[in-house]
Design an enzyme around this catalytic site. Structure first.
Site, PDB file in Angstrom:
ATOM      1  N   ASP A  67      -0.293  -6.005  18.770  1.00  0.00           N
ATOM      2  CA  ASP A  67      -1.744  -6.195  18.822  1.00  0.00           C
ATOM      3  C   ASP A  67      -2.423  -5.690  17.551  1.00  0.00           C
ATOM      4  O   ASP A  67      -1.804  -5.004  16.736  1.00  0.00           O
ATOM      5  CB  ASP A  67      -2.332  -5.501  20.059  1.00  0.00           C
ATOM      6  N   ASN A 135      -4.132   3.357  32.241  1.00  0.00           N
ATOM      7  CA  ASN A 135      -4.529   2.411  33.292  1.00  0.00           C
ATOM      8  C   ASN A 135      -3.453   1.356  33.547  1.00  0.00           C
ATOM      9  O   ASN A 135      -3.712   0.366  34.213  1.00  0.00           O
ATOM     10  CB  ASN A 135      -5.856   1.740  32.909  1.00  0.00           C
ATOM     11  N   HIS A 137      -1.964  -0.495  31.241  1.00  0.00           N
ATOM     12  CA  HIS A 137      -1.917  -1.622  30.297  1.00  0.00           C
ATOM     13  C   HIS A 137      -0.651  -1.596  29.457  1.00  0.00           C
ATOM     14  O   HIS A 137      -0.061  -0.539  29.233  1.00  0.00           O
ATOM     15  CB  HIS A 137      -3.192  -1.697  29.446  1.00  0.00           C
ATOM     16  N   GLU A 142      -5.229  -5.394  29.617  1.00  0.00           N
ATOM     17  CA  GLU A 142      -5.897  -4.449  30.506  1.00  0.00           C
ATOM     18  C   GLU A 142      -5.785  -4.927  31.961  1.00  0.00           C
ATOM     19  O   GLU A 142      -5.532  -6.113  32.208  1.00  0.00           O
ATOM     20  CB  GLU A 142      -7.376  -4.353  30.111  1.00  0.00           C
TER      21      GLU A 142
HETATM   22  P1  PGA Z   1      -0.090   6.017  23.284  1.00  0.00           P
HETATM   23  O1  PGA Z   1      -0.697   4.612  23.708  1.00  0.00           O
HETATM   24  O2  PGA Z   1       1.327   5.771  22.902  1.00  0.00           O
HETATM   25  O3  PGA Z   1      -0.922   6.468  22.136  1.00  0.00           O
HETATM   26  O4  PGA Z   1      -0.204   6.914  24.476  1.00  0.00           O
HETATM   27  C1  PGA Z   1       0.050   3.778  24.537  1.00  0.00           C
HETATM   28  C2  PGA Z   1      -0.785   2.616  24.995  1.00  0.00           C
HETATM   29  O5  PGA Z   1      -2.007   2.766  25.175  1.00  0.00           O
HETATM   30  O6  PGA Z   1      -0.215   1.526  25.187  1.00  0.00           O
END
Ligand code: PGA
Length: 240
Positions: A67, A135, A137, A142
Protein backbone atom coordinates in the site's frame (compact mmCIF):
# COMPACT_ATOMS: atom_id res chain seq x y z
CA UNK A 1 -2.75 -21.70 9.64
CA UNK A 2 0.57 -22.48 11.24
CA UNK A 3 0.95 -20.43 14.44
CA UNK A 4 4.33 -19.94 16.09
CA UNK A 5 4.88 -18.00 19.32
CA UNK A 6 8.17 -16.37 20.31
CA UNK A 7 9.62 -14.44 23.26
CA UNK A 8 11.08 -11.48 21.40
CA UNK A 9 10.57 -9.43 18.25
CA UNK A 10 14.12 -10.31 17.20
CA UNK A 11 13.24 -14.01 17.26
CA UNK A 12 10.19 -13.30 15.13
CA UNK A 13 12.34 -11.31 12.72
CA UNK A 14 14.81 -14.16 12.47
CA UNK A 15 12.02 -16.69 11.85
CA UNK A 16 10.38 -14.62 9.10
CA UNK A 17 13.77 -13.59 7.71
CA UNK A 18 14.88 -17.23 7.51
CA UNK A 19 11.77 -18.14 5.51
CA UNK A 20 12.53 -15.34 3.04
CA UNK A 21 16.28 -15.87 2.82
CA UNK A 22 16.05 -19.65 2.39
CA UNK A 23 13.44 -19.26 -0.32
CA UNK A 24 15.51 -16.59 -2.08
CA UNK A 25 18.64 -18.76 -1.98
CA UNK A 26 16.74 -21.56 -3.73
CA UNK A 27 14.79 -19.22 -6.02
CA UNK A 28 17.01 -16.18 -6.73
CA UNK A 29 14.47 -14.58 -9.08
CA UNK A 30 11.54 -14.93 -6.70
CA UNK A 31 8.81 -12.35 -6.10
CA UNK A 32 8.51 -10.99 -2.57
CA UNK A 33 5.65 -8.95 -1.15
CA UNK A 34 6.59 -6.49 1.58
CA UNK A 35 4.72 -4.55 4.24
CA UNK A 36 5.46 -1.34 6.12
CA UNK A 37 4.92 -0.59 9.81
CA UNK A 38 6.84 -1.63 12.89
CA UNK A 39 6.06 -5.35 12.72
CA UNK A 40 8.31 -6.35 9.79
CA UNK A 41 11.33 -4.18 10.71
CA UNK A 42 13.18 -6.96 12.62
CA UNK A 43 12.59 -9.22 9.60
CA UNK A 44 14.18 -6.62 7.33
CA UNK A 45 17.09 -6.26 9.77
CA UNK A 46 17.66 -10.02 9.60
CA UNK A 47 17.59 -9.94 5.78
CA UNK A 48 20.10 -7.06 5.74
CA UNK A 49 22.45 -8.98 8.09
CA UNK A 50 22.27 -12.09 5.92
CA UNK A 51 23.00 -10.00 2.84
CA UNK A 52 25.94 -8.24 4.54
CA UNK A 53 27.34 -11.61 5.61
CA UNK A 54 27.24 -12.81 2.01
CA UNK A 55 24.66 -15.48 2.83
CA UNK A 56 22.07 -14.30 0.31
CA UNK A 57 21.70 -11.96 -2.65
CA UNK A 58 18.50 -10.13 -3.56
CA UNK A 59 19.90 -8.95 -6.90
CA UNK A 60 17.33 -10.78 -8.99
CA UNK A 61 14.22 -10.60 -6.82
CA UNK A 62 11.16 -8.57 -7.73
CA UNK A 63 9.19 -6.85 -4.97
CA UNK A 64 5.69 -5.50 -4.51
CA UNK A 65 4.48 -3.49 -1.53
CA UNK A 66 1.00 -3.64 -0.11
CA UNK A 67 0.00 0.00 0.00
CA UNK A 68 0.87 3.68 -0.24
CA UNK A 69 -0.65 6.91 1.04
CA UNK A 70 -2.57 9.19 -1.32
CA UNK A 71 -1.91 12.93 -1.48
CA UNK A 72 1.71 12.51 -0.40
CA UNK A 73 4.68 12.81 -2.78
CA UNK A 74 6.62 9.56 -3.14
CA UNK A 75 9.74 11.42 -1.95
CA UNK A 76 8.14 12.54 1.35
CA UNK A 77 9.79 11.08 4.43
CA UNK A 78 6.53 9.44 5.53
CA UNK A 79 5.72 7.73 2.23
CA UNK A 80 5.86 3.95 2.33
CA UNK A 81 8.19 4.11 -0.66
CA UNK A 82 10.67 6.05 1.53
CA UNK A 83 10.07 3.71 4.48
CA UNK A 84 10.98 0.66 2.42
CA UNK A 85 14.10 2.28 1.02
CA UNK A 86 15.30 3.38 4.45
CA UNK A 87 14.49 0.12 6.21
CA UNK A 88 15.43 -2.40 3.52
CA UNK A 89 15.92 -1.56 -0.15
CA UNK A 90 18.86 0.86 0.27
CA UNK A 91 20.68 -1.71 2.40
CA UNK A 92 20.45 -4.76 0.11
CA UNK A 93 21.23 -5.32 -3.58
CA UNK A 94 17.66 -5.29 -4.92
CA UNK A 95 17.49 -3.40 -8.22
CA UNK A 96 15.40 -0.22 -8.22
CA UNK A 97 13.70 -1.25 -11.48
CA UNK A 98 12.52 -4.46 -9.79
CA UNK A 99 10.71 -2.61 -6.98
CA UNK A 100 6.94 -2.50 -7.46
CA UNK A 101 4.87 0.12 -5.67
CA UNK A 102 1.35 1.45 -5.85
CA UNK A 103 1.22 5.12 -6.83
CA UNK A 104 -1.08 6.83 -4.34
CA UNK A 105 -1.40 9.83 -6.63
CA UNK A 106 -2.42 7.99 -9.81
CA UNK A 107 -5.95 7.52 -11.12
CA UNK A 108 -7.48 4.71 -9.06
CA UNK A 109 -8.82 2.32 -11.73
CA UNK A 110 -5.86 2.59 -14.10
CA UNK A 111 -3.41 2.17 -11.22
CA UNK A 112 -5.21 -0.91 -9.93
CA UNK A 113 -5.09 -2.49 -13.38
CA UNK A 114 -1.41 -1.64 -13.80
CA UNK A 115 -0.48 -3.19 -10.44
CA UNK A 116 -2.43 -6.40 -10.97
CA UNK A 117 -0.84 -6.82 -14.40
CA UNK A 118 2.66 -6.10 -13.06
CA UNK A 119 2.26 -8.76 -10.35
CA UNK A 120 0.91 -11.23 -12.89
CA UNK A 121 3.74 -10.50 -15.35
CA UNK A 122 6.26 -11.17 -12.57
CA UNK A 123 4.68 -14.60 -12.00
CA UNK A 124 2.69 -13.76 -8.86
CA UNK A 125 3.92 -13.11 -5.33
CA UNK A 126 5.76 -16.09 -3.82
CA UNK A 127 5.88 -14.85 -0.21
CA UNK A 128 3.84 -11.95 1.12
CA UNK A 129 4.76 -10.41 4.48
CA UNK A 130 1.79 -8.97 6.40
CA UNK A 131 1.17 -7.08 9.61
CA UNK A 132 -2.27 -6.78 11.17
CA UNK A 133 -4.05 -3.68 12.44
CA UNK A 134 -5.64 -3.38 15.89
CA UNK A 135 -8.99 -3.51 14.07
CA UNK A 136 -8.06 -6.63 12.09
CA UNK A 137 -7.06 -4.82 8.91
CA UNK A 138 -4.47 -6.25 6.54
CA UNK A 139 -2.71 -3.77 4.29
CA UNK A 140 -5.27 -0.92 4.37
CA UNK A 141 -8.26 -3.21 4.01
CA UNK A 142 -10.32 -1.81 6.86
CA UNK A 143 -13.30 -3.61 8.46
CA UNK A 144 -16.25 -3.31 6.09
CA UNK A 145 -19.32 -5.08 4.73
CA UNK A 146 -17.59 -7.03 1.98
CA UNK A 147 -14.18 -8.39 1.13
CA UNK A 148 -12.28 -6.33 -1.42
CA UNK A 149 -10.71 -7.54 -4.67
CA UNK A 150 -7.91 -5.81 -6.50
CA UNK A 151 -6.19 -2.54 -5.58
CA UNK A 152 -8.35 0.48 -4.74
CA UNK A 153 -8.43 3.83 -2.93
CA UNK A 154 -9.59 3.58 0.66
CA UNK A 155 -10.60 6.11 3.30
CA UNK A 156 -8.70 5.20 6.45
CA UNK A 157 -10.56 4.57 9.69
CA UNK A 158 -10.00 6.61 12.85
CA UNK A 159 -8.33 3.59 14.48
CA UNK A 160 -5.71 3.48 11.73
CA UNK A 161 -5.24 7.26 11.74
CA UNK A 162 -4.74 7.17 15.53
CA UNK A 163 -2.19 4.35 15.21
CA UNK A 164 -0.17 5.90 12.37
CA UNK A 165 -0.40 9.66 12.96
CA UNK A 166 2.44 9.45 15.51
CA UNK A 167 4.80 9.15 12.53
CA UNK A 168 3.67 12.47 11.00
CA UNK A 169 5.32 15.48 12.64
CA UNK A 170 5.34 18.08 9.83
CA UNK A 171 2.02 17.58 8.05
CA UNK A 172 -1.33 16.00 8.90
CA UNK A 173 -1.51 12.31 8.12
CA UNK A 174 -3.27 11.55 4.82
CA UNK A 175 -6.77 10.13 5.23
CA UNK A 176 -6.68 8.07 2.03
CA UNK A 177 -4.42 5.34 0.71
CA UNK A 178 -4.13 3.02 -2.28
CA UNK A 179 -4.03 -0.57 -1.11
CA UNK A 180 -3.90 -4.05 -2.52
CA UNK A 181 -7.33 -5.60 -2.00
CA UNK A 182 -7.99 -8.83 -0.15
CA UNK A 183 -8.48 -10.82 -3.36
CA UNK A 184 -5.06 -9.80 -4.65
CA UNK A 185 -3.36 -10.53 -1.32
CA UNK A 186 -4.99 -13.98 -1.20
CA UNK A 187 -3.38 -14.84 -4.55
CA UNK A 188 0.07 -14.80 -2.89
CA UNK A 189 1.45 -18.32 -2.78
CA UNK A 190 2.61 -18.06 0.83
CA UNK A 191 1.72 -15.52 3.50
CA UNK A 192 3.76 -14.73 6.62
CA UNK A 193 1.87 -12.54 9.12
CA UNK A 194 3.63 -10.88 12.05
CA UNK A 195 1.91 -9.44 15.13
CA UNK A 196 3.43 -8.25 18.39
CA UNK A 197 2.12 -6.54 21.50
CA UNK A 198 -1.09 -6.74 23.50
CA UNK A 199 -2.86 -4.13 21.34
CA UNK A 200 -3.02 -6.80 18.61
CA UNK A 201 -4.38 -9.59 20.87
CA UNK A 202 -8.07 -9.17 20.00
CA UNK A 203 -7.38 -8.87 16.26
CA UNK A 204 -5.24 -12.01 16.43
CA UNK A 205 -8.02 -13.86 18.26
CA UNK A 206 -10.61 -12.77 15.68
CA UNK A 207 -8.30 -13.67 12.79
CA UNK A 208 -7.66 -17.18 14.09
CA UNK A 209 -10.85 -18.13 15.94
CA UNK A 210 -13.53 -15.76 14.73
CA UNK A 211 -15.90 -16.23 11.82
CA UNK A 212 -14.53 -15.41 8.38
CA UNK A 213 -15.99 -11.94 7.96
CA UNK A 214 -15.02 -8.64 6.33
CA UNK A 215 -15.63 -7.10 9.78
CA UNK A 216 -12.21 -8.64 10.55
CA UNK A 217 -10.45 -8.61 7.17
CA UNK A 218 -7.57 -10.80 8.42
CA UNK A 219 -10.03 -13.63 9.14
CA UNK A 220 -10.03 -14.43 5.39
CA UNK A 221 -6.56 -15.92 5.92
CA UNK A 222 -8.27 -18.97 7.45
CA UNK A 223 -9.11 -19.84 3.83
CA UNK A 224 -5.54 -19.58 2.51
CA UNK A 225 -3.65 -22.87 2.24
CA UNK A 226 -0.19 -21.62 3.27
CA UNK A 227 -0.19 -19.06 6.09
CA UNK A 228 2.42 -18.80 8.85
CA UNK A 229 1.53 -16.54 11.79
CA UNK A 230 4.41 -15.35 13.96
CA UNK A 231 3.43 -13.86 17.33
CA UNK A 232 4.92 -12.76 20.59
CA UNK A 233 3.23 -13.84 23.83
CA UNK A 234 1.39 -10.51 24.22
CA UNK A 235 -0.22 -10.72 20.79
CA UNK A 236 -0.99 -14.42 21.37
CA UNK A 237 -2.46 -13.98 24.87
CA UNK A 238 -6.09 -14.62 23.84
CA UNK A 239 -5.34 -17.77 21.83
CA UNK A 240 -3.12 -19.66 24.29
P1 PGA B 1 2.37 -2.10 12.72
O1 PGA B 1 1.17 -1.95 11.69
O2 PGA B 1 3.25 -3.17 12.19
O3 PGA B 1 3.04 -0.77 12.74
O4 PGA B 1 1.76 -2.46 14.04
C1 PGA B 1 0.55 -3.10 11.20
C2 PGA B 1 -0.68 -2.73 10.43
O5 PGA B 1 -1.35 -1.74 10.76
O6 PGA B 1 -1.00 -3.45 9.46
Amino acid sequence: MEIRIFDTQEEIGAAAGKIICEFTKNNPDCVLGFATGASPVPTYNYMIKQYENGEVSFENIKTFNLDEYCDLPRSHKNSYYTFMHENLFDKIDVKEENIGFLDGNAEEKAESKRYTEAIKAAGGIDIQILGIGRNGHIAFNEPSDEFTGESYKVELTQSTIDANSIYFDDIAMPHYAMTMGIGLIMESKKIVLIATGDKKAQAVYDMVNGPVTPKCPASILQQHSDVVILLDKEAAQKII
